[in-house]
Motif scaffolding. Sequence first.
Motif, PDB file in Angstrom:
ATOM      1  N   PRO A  91       1.150  -2.088 -26.029  1.00 47.87           N
ATOM      2  CA  PRO A  91       0.693  -2.075 -27.425  1.00 47.87           C
ATOM      3  C   PRO A  91      -0.826  -2.220 -27.485  1.00 47.87           C
ATOM      4  CG  PRO A  91       2.543  -3.570 -27.156  1.00 47.87           C
ATOM      5  CD  PRO A  91       2.141  -3.138 -25.781  1.00 47.87           C
ATOM      6  N   ALA A  92      -1.423  -1.665 -28.535  1.00 46.13           N
ATOM      7  CA  ALA A  92      -2.887  -1.567 -28.602  1.00 46.13           C
ATOM      8  C   ALA A  92      -3.588  -2.909 -28.396  1.00 46.13           C
ATOM      9  CB  ALA A  92      -3.292  -0.962 -29.937  1.00 46.13           C
ATOM     10  N   ARG A  93      -3.130  -3.950 -29.082  1.00 45.11           N
ATOM     11  CA  ARG A  93      -3.798  -5.244 -28.981  1.00 45.11           C
ATOM     12  C   ARG A  93      -3.652  -5.830 -27.582  1.00 45.11           C
ATOM     13  NH1 ARG A  93      -8.021  -6.785 -31.829  1.00 45.11           N
ATOM     14  NH2 ARG A  93      -7.573  -8.344 -33.382  1.00 45.11           N
ATOM     15  N   GLN A  94      -2.467  -5.687 -27.008  1.00 48.53           N
ATOM     16  CA  GLN A  94      -2.247  -6.199 -25.639  1.00 48.53           C
ATOM     17  C   GLN A  94      -3.145  -5.472 -24.654  1.00 48.53           C
ATOM     18  OE1 GLN A  94       1.826  -6.358 -24.244  1.00 48.53           O
ATOM     19  NE2 GLN A  94       2.509  -7.329 -26.143  1.00 48.53           N
ATOM     20  N   LYS A  95      -3.231  -4.163 -24.832  1.00 38.90           N
ATOM     21  CA  LYS A  95      -4.058  -3.358 -23.927  1.00 38.90           C
ATOM     22  C   LYS A  95      -5.522  -3.789 -24.029  1.00 38.90           C
ATOM     23  CE  LYS A  95      -4.337   1.074 -24.895  1.00 38.90           C
ATOM     24  NZ  LYS A  95      -3.879   2.459 -24.991  1.00 38.90           N
ATOM     25  N   GLU A  96      -5.983  -3.989 -25.247  1.00 38.91           N
ATOM     26  CA  GLU A  96      -7.366  -4.388 -25.473  1.00 38.91           C
ATOM     27  C   GLU A  96      -7.664  -5.741 -24.804  1.00 38.91           C
ATOM     28  OE1 GLU A  96      -8.220  -5.293 -29.558  1.00 38.91           O
ATOM     29  OE2 GLU A  96     -10.315  -4.700 -29.351  1.00 38.91           O
ATOM     30  N   ILE A  97      -6.799  -6.703 -25.068  1.00 37.51           N
ATOM     31  CA  ILE A  97      -7.018  -8.051 -24.515  1.00 37.51           C
ATOM     32  C   ILE A  97      -6.906  -8.044 -22.996  1.00 37.51           C
ATOM     33  CG2 ILE A  97      -6.035 -10.396 -24.417  1.00 37.51           C
ATOM     34  CD1 ILE A  97      -5.464 -10.098 -27.438  1.00 37.51           C
ATOM     35  N   ARG A 130       4.889  -7.742 -18.867  1.00 41.57           N
ATOM     36  CA  ARG A 130       5.455  -6.403 -19.046  1.00 41.57           C
ATOM     37  C   ARG A 130       5.042  -5.473 -17.899  1.00 41.57           C
ATOM     38  NH1 ARG A 130       5.286  -2.850 -24.601  1.00 41.57           N
ATOM     39  NH2 ARG A 130       5.639  -0.840 -23.636  1.00 41.57           N
ATOM     40  N   LEU A 131       3.757  -5.550 -17.540  1.00 43.48           N
ATOM     41  CA  LEU A 131       3.268  -4.696 -16.445  1.00 43.48           C
ATOM     42  C   LEU A 131       3.991  -5.031 -15.144  1.00 43.48           C
ATOM     43  CD1 LEU A 131      -0.579  -4.675 -17.146  1.00 43.48           C
ATOM     44  CD2 LEU A 131       0.988  -2.748 -17.363  1.00 43.48           C
ATOM     45  N   ARG A 132       4.142  -6.310 -14.921  1.00 46.67           N
ATOM     46  CA  ARG A 132       4.799  -6.739 -13.681  1.00 46.67           C
ATOM     47  C   ARG A 132       6.263  -6.315 -13.654  1.00 46.67           C
ATOM     48  NH1 ARG A 132       4.812  -9.282  -9.176  1.00 46.67           N
ATOM     49  NH2 ARG A 132       6.644 -10.524  -8.691  1.00 46.67           N
ATOM     50  N   ALA A 133       6.923  -6.490 -14.794  1.00 49.34           N
ATOM     51  CA  ALA A 133       8.339  -6.107 -14.864  1.00 49.34           C
ATOM     52  C   ALA A 133       8.500  -4.612 -14.619  1.00 49.34           C
ATOM     53  CB  ALA A 133       8.894  -6.489 -16.223  1.00 49.34           C
ATOM     54  N   GLU A 134       7.627  -3.818 -15.224  1.00 47.64           N
ATOM     55  CA  GLU A 134       7.759  -2.363 -15.076  1.00 47.64           C
ATOM     56  C   GLU A 134       7.302  -1.885 -13.705  1.00 47.64           C
ATOM     57  OE1 GLU A 134       6.112  -0.466 -18.498  1.00 47.64           O
ATOM     58  OE2 GLU A 134       7.476  -1.522 -19.840  1.00 47.64           O
ATOM     59  N   MET A 135       6.341  -2.580 -13.133  1.00 42.36           N
ATOM     60  CA  MET A 135       5.947  -2.263 -11.758  1.00 42.36           C
ATOM     61  C   MET A 135       7.120  -2.531 -10.826  1.00 42.36           C
ATOM     62  SD  MET A 135       2.808  -1.162 -11.365  1.00 42.36           S
ATOM     63  CE  MET A 135       2.430  -1.459  -9.657  1.00 42.36           C
ATOM     64  N   GLY A 136       7.841  -3.603 -11.088  1.00 45.78           N
ATOM     65  CA  GLY A 136       8.999  -3.965 -10.271  1.00 45.78           C
ATOM     66  C   GLY A 136      10.091  -2.922 -10.357  1.00 45.78           C
ATOM     67  N   GLU A 137      10.287  -2.388 -11.556  1.00 46.45           N
ATOM     68  CA  GLU A 137      11.307  -1.351 -11.738  1.00 46.45           C
ATOM     69  C   GLU A 137      10.960  -0.087 -10.976  1.00 46.45           C
ATOM     70  OE1 GLU A 137      11.798  -0.698 -15.905  1.00 46.45           O
ATOM     71  OE2 GLU A 137      12.465  -2.753 -16.231  1.00 46.45           O
ATOM     72  N   LEU A 138       9.668   0.195 -10.902  1.00 41.48           N
ATOM     73  CA  LEU A 138       9.231   1.423 -10.232  1.00 41.48           C
ATOM     74  C   LEU A 138       9.273   1.299  -8.718  1.00 41.48           C
ATOM     75  CD1 LEU A 138       6.214   2.333 -12.510  1.00 41.48           C
ATOM     76  CD2 LEU A 138       8.308   3.645 -12.262  1.00 41.48           C
ATOM     77  N   ARG A 139       9.196   0.050  -8.235  1.00 38.47           N
ATOM     78  CA  ARG A 139       9.146  -0.148  -6.780  1.00 38.47           C
ATOM     79  C   ARG A 139      10.456   0.252  -6.115  1.00 38.47           C
ATOM     80  NH1 ARG A 139       6.135  -5.846  -6.883  1.00 38.47           N
ATOM     81  NH2 ARG A 139       4.073  -5.057  -7.281  1.00 38.47           N
ATOM     82  N   LEU A 149      -1.936 -11.762 -23.713  1.00 38.67           N
ATOM     83  CA  LEU A 149      -2.272 -11.544 -22.304  1.00 38.67           C
ATOM     84  C   LEU A 149      -1.045 -11.787 -21.425  1.00 38.67           C
ATOM     85  CD1 LEU A 149      -4.658 -10.920 -20.413  1.00 38.67           C
ATOM     86  CD2 LEU A 149      -5.025 -13.366 -20.197  1.00 38.67           C
ATOM     87  N   HIS A 150      -0.350 -12.859 -21.722  1.00 35.25           N
ATOM     88  CA  HIS A 150       0.843 -13.184 -20.940  1.00 35.25           C
ATOM     89  C   HIS A 150       1.890 -12.082 -21.081  1.00 35.25           C
ATOM     90  CE1 HIS A 150       4.746 -15.498 -20.337  1.00 35.25           C
ATOM     91  NE2 HIS A 150       4.175 -15.492 -19.155  1.00 35.25           N
ATOM     92  N   ARG A 151       2.086 -11.624 -22.311  1.00 34.43           N
ATOM     93  CA  ARG A 151       3.071 -10.549 -22.527  1.00 34.43           C
ATOM     94  C   ARG A 151       2.674  -9.277 -21.787  1.00 34.43           C
ATOM     95  NH1 ARG A 151       4.084 -11.286 -28.987  1.00 34.43           N
ATOM     96  NH2 ARG A 151       5.325 -13.183 -28.841  1.00 34.43           N
ATOM     97  N   ALA A 152       1.374  -8.975 -21.824  1.00 39.19           N
ATOM     98  CA  ALA A 152       0.905  -7.751 -21.156  1.00 39.19           C
ATOM     99  C   ALA A 152       1.159  -7.833 -19.653  1.00 39.19           C
ATOM    100  CB  ALA A 152      -0.582  -7.557 -21.431  1.00 39.19           C
ATOM    101  N   VAL A 153       0.783  -8.957 -19.050  1.00 38.93           N
ATOM    102  CA  VAL A 153       0.956  -9.109 -17.602  1.00 38.93           C
ATOM    103  C   VAL A 153       2.450  -9.101 -17.249  1.00 38.93           C
ATOM    104  CG1 VAL A 153       0.592 -10.655 -15.628  1.00 38.93           C
ATOM    105  CG2 VAL A 153      -1.223 -10.357 -17.298  1.00 38.93           C
TER     106      VAL A 153
END
Lengths: 203, 164
Positions: free
Chosen positions: A153-159, A194-203, A188-192
């Motif tokens: 989301p835009a705000r998460q990406k910005e932060i 989410r990124l980590r969860a989706e990185m895990g799915e891709l691995r 920030l916590h949500r962004a990290v």
Amino acid sequence: MQASSPLALGAKTAQNYSAMDDFDLLEKCKYGDHDAFGALVKRHQKRMWLICRQYLGPEEADEACQESFIKAYTNISKFDGRASFTTWLTRININTCLDLLRSRKREGLRITSADVSSPDIMNLIPDDRTTPDQLVEEQQAVTRLKELEKALPARQKEIFRLRFYADMDLDQIATCLGVHIGTVKTQLHRAVHRLRAEMGELR
Amino acid sequence: MKNHLCEEDIALVVAELQLRNKAQKHLDDCLSCRQKVREMKDLFAQRREQQLIGAPDWAQQKQCILDRLEPQPLEVIRPRMLQKNRWLPSMIALAASLLIVAGIGIIRFGGDPTQTIATTELTLEEILAETESLLNDDSIPGLWVADPVSNIDDIESLFGNGAS
């Protein structure tokens, strides 16, 4: 006793400026000392450029960064010292970037109004602007991360970007974006997460 | 805490946010959890390095900025008093306008200025005569002329008169 050469004198002055803190340099700037302002530019330009890059991409970041410094200089007497100079400058910097994004949006609306569906200008932040050759060279995980950042989301990406890529601390982000620090931490916590969860799915 | 950190906690550590005491203690002891955190942080660091691709020549950028500056910030050239009170110029202009209007009003509607001189009902001759009579009158209170001759030898009369 030997007289100092102008070159040596200039080097000495530059050295003095680099030892001064922002407030002392600002006092000199208020009386039109360009060298003092040059020292401030040198001290902050990289970070300001990195912030501009998060909003505009590398092509436009340089111009926006220069514009921000010039705005800061012309309004230097309005700096009241309540916030740090870095915070004040960062605020100017972000506002300059947002103004550019708004004007870009207006131009976009004029040309193809149907293409712009979201009123949120933060959605106009480019995802990245590296060349295809550079993309090939990048590591796979980094490429994945870059792709996943797009979907935030835009705000998460910005932060997230201001924190990790522009080296801003949480307080500064909160002050500059005009949000509560709790919001910054949550986003920030949500962004990290989410990124980590989706990185895990891709691995 | 025997279990490994959950994803939420890993995200907290990566984001450099505060972790619960127990979780922090586990992290200090657990190589596996620290490895997860390090991997993610390294990834962000690599991505961060990419951000500098396309960065300008810093010295050149600095020179461009300095070349674009005005000789002196406009705000500094203005007197400090005017900087602090932005209403001051307007107030000065208003006061000047009021003074001009008042001046015009006095000139146009104030009448003949010679009329304002005080007049008296007595003529000059009468005043002079009155003054003359006052000067000739020795009986002005407080201005009694003492007779130096009479009773001067009579000490008793002097004491009787209240003199010390």
